[in-house]
Write a protein that holds these residues in place. Structure first.
Motif, PDB file in Angstrom:
ATOM      1  N   GLU A 105       0.815  -1.223   0.000  1.00 16.70           N
ATOM      2  CA  GLU A 105       0.000   0.000   0.000  1.00 16.70           C
ATOM      3  C   GLU A 105       0.844   1.266   0.000  1.00 16.70           C
ATOM      4  N   GLU A 111      -2.897  -2.175  -4.594  1.00 22.35           N
ATOM      5  CA  GLU A 111      -3.853  -2.871  -3.742  1.00 22.35           C
ATOM      6  C   GLU A 111      -3.499  -4.361  -3.695  1.00 22.35           C
ATOM      7  N   THR A 125      -7.391  -4.866   0.492  1.00 24.47           N
ATOM      8  CA  THR A 125      -7.279  -3.428   0.736  1.00 24.47           C
ATOM      9  C   THR A 125      -8.181  -2.631  -0.194  1.00 24.47           C
ATOM     10  N   TYR A 126      -8.905  -3.327  -1.061  1.00 22.48           N
ATOM     11  CA  TYR A 126      -9.790  -2.633  -2.004  1.00 22.48           C
ATOM     12  C   TYR A 126     -11.066  -3.442  -2.212  1.00 22.48           C
ATOM     13  N   ASN A 137     -11.969  -7.833  -9.022  1.00 19.96           N
ATOM     14  CA  ASN A 137     -11.107  -6.657  -8.913  1.00 19.96           C
ATOM     15  C   ASN A 137      -9.660  -6.964  -9.273  1.00 19.96           C
ATOM     16  N   LYS A 155     -10.370   1.406  -9.335  1.00 19.14           N
ATOM     17  CA  LYS A 155      -9.090   0.787  -8.993  1.00 19.14           C
ATOM     18  C   LYS A 155      -9.124  -0.707  -9.287  1.00 19.14           C
ATOM     19  N   ILE A 157      -7.022  -4.623  -7.973  1.00 25.52           N
ATOM     20  CA  ILE A 157      -6.090  -5.331  -7.093  1.00 25.52           C
ATOM     21  C   ILE A 157      -4.964  -5.877  -7.964  1.00 25.52           C
TER      22      ILE A 157
END
Length: 298
Positions: A105, A111, A125-126, A137, A155, A157
């Motif tokens: 991060e 991510e 984290t996402y 993701n 965003k 990952i």
């Protein structure tokens, strides 16, 4: 004084039965004390291996950083920084996630997520921790994330740590870089892992797999590298007839045949405890695999 039934229930293992009058209690207690001492020694050695002193983790971080700083380019011109890390153990997956999360991060500005198949809670984290959401993701193109209106599209990952719970049936071909943090003894599992990114219609020009093998001293004892490579060579020859995915195919196969012959000879000439021996020779290995070996010998 414990009853006979209580003592029987305390035994581990179902294959062998022992009569209590044949047990040397004092010798048994001494063996247990030795086991305890050995386990204590292992604990003392292992507790000193922290995230700071973990050389294997350090090498993993180096590989990830190199991938991120030198990304490949997809067929549609997009920079690809994605890394898929496989481990056979949920505890290892959790350890890697906790060790890498802050670094990914804050230093890499990416991510990261972890999927372990239920024995450990998924982490990310996402987005949400949901299994499908994490995979969408991580691989939005192949998972058609743009059609999932409930998911954020801003965003992605880029680093995914996973156990073999996703080694089958998942299309993650947005990624072109797979790391086996540990090697499963069954080469089919390794092929299945690689199959997550080695798929028809990939947006990547090339894909790469990196393997972490046991240290030389450990591998000399368990012979994991030679055995897995030899089995992969056997599968490869059986499937293709000519094409070989590995170098040293003939040498590896001959070594595996010699090893198996030695074990079969031991079975014929020695009285062995099959409960302890099944890691080396399995009855399953004397069926289809032996048929394949005989074909190769001819």
């Amino acid at each position: 004084m414990r009853s006979h039934e209580e003592l029987q229930a305390a035994f581990v293992g179902k294959k062998l039965k022992f009569s209590l009058e044949h047990i040397n209690i004092e010798r048994w207690k001494e063996d247990l004390r030795l086991d305890k001492d050995q386990l204590q020694l292992l604990y003392l050695f292992s507790k000193d291996v922290t995230k700071v002193r973990d050389a294997k983790l350090k090498e993993l971080k180096r590989l990830i950083k190199d991938k991120v700083e030198n990304p490949t380019t997809t067929k549609n011109g997009k920079k690809n920084r994605k890394v898929l890390v496989f481990t056979a153990f949920a505890d290892t997956a959790e350890y890697l996630y906790e060790a890498l999360k802050e670094w990914v991060e804050n230093e890499l500005n990416l991510e990261i997520a972890m999927i372990s198949g239920g024995s450990k809670e998924n982490q990310t984290t996402y987005g949400k921790k949901d299994f499908g959401h994490i995979l969408a993701n991580f691989s939005p193109f192949s998972k058609n994330r743009e059609r999932m209106l409930s998911l954020s599209q801003d965003k992605e990952i880029d680093i995914l740590i996973a156990t073999d719970c996703i080694s089958e049936g998942q299309n993650l071909q947005d990624c072109d870089y797979l790391i086996n943090y540990d090697i499963h003894w069954n080469p089919v599992r390794i092929i299945q892992r690689f199959g997550r990114i080695d798929r028809i219609g990939s947006i990547n020009n090339e894909i790469q797999m990196v393997n972490f093998w046991p240290t030389d001293n450990l591998d000399n004892y368990i012979r994991l590298k030679t055995r897995v490579e030899a089995r992969m060579a056997l599968v490869d020859i059986t499937a293709t007839g000519e094409d070989n995915l590995l170098d040293r195919v003939k040498e590896l196969v001959e070594d595996e045949l010699t090893y198996r012959d030695k074990q079969l000879l031991r079975l014929r000439e020695e009285v062995l405890d099959l409960e302890d021996f099944d890691e080396n020779v399995s009855l399953n290995e004397f069926t289809l695999d032996d048929f394949r070996i005989d074909l190769m010998r001819d």
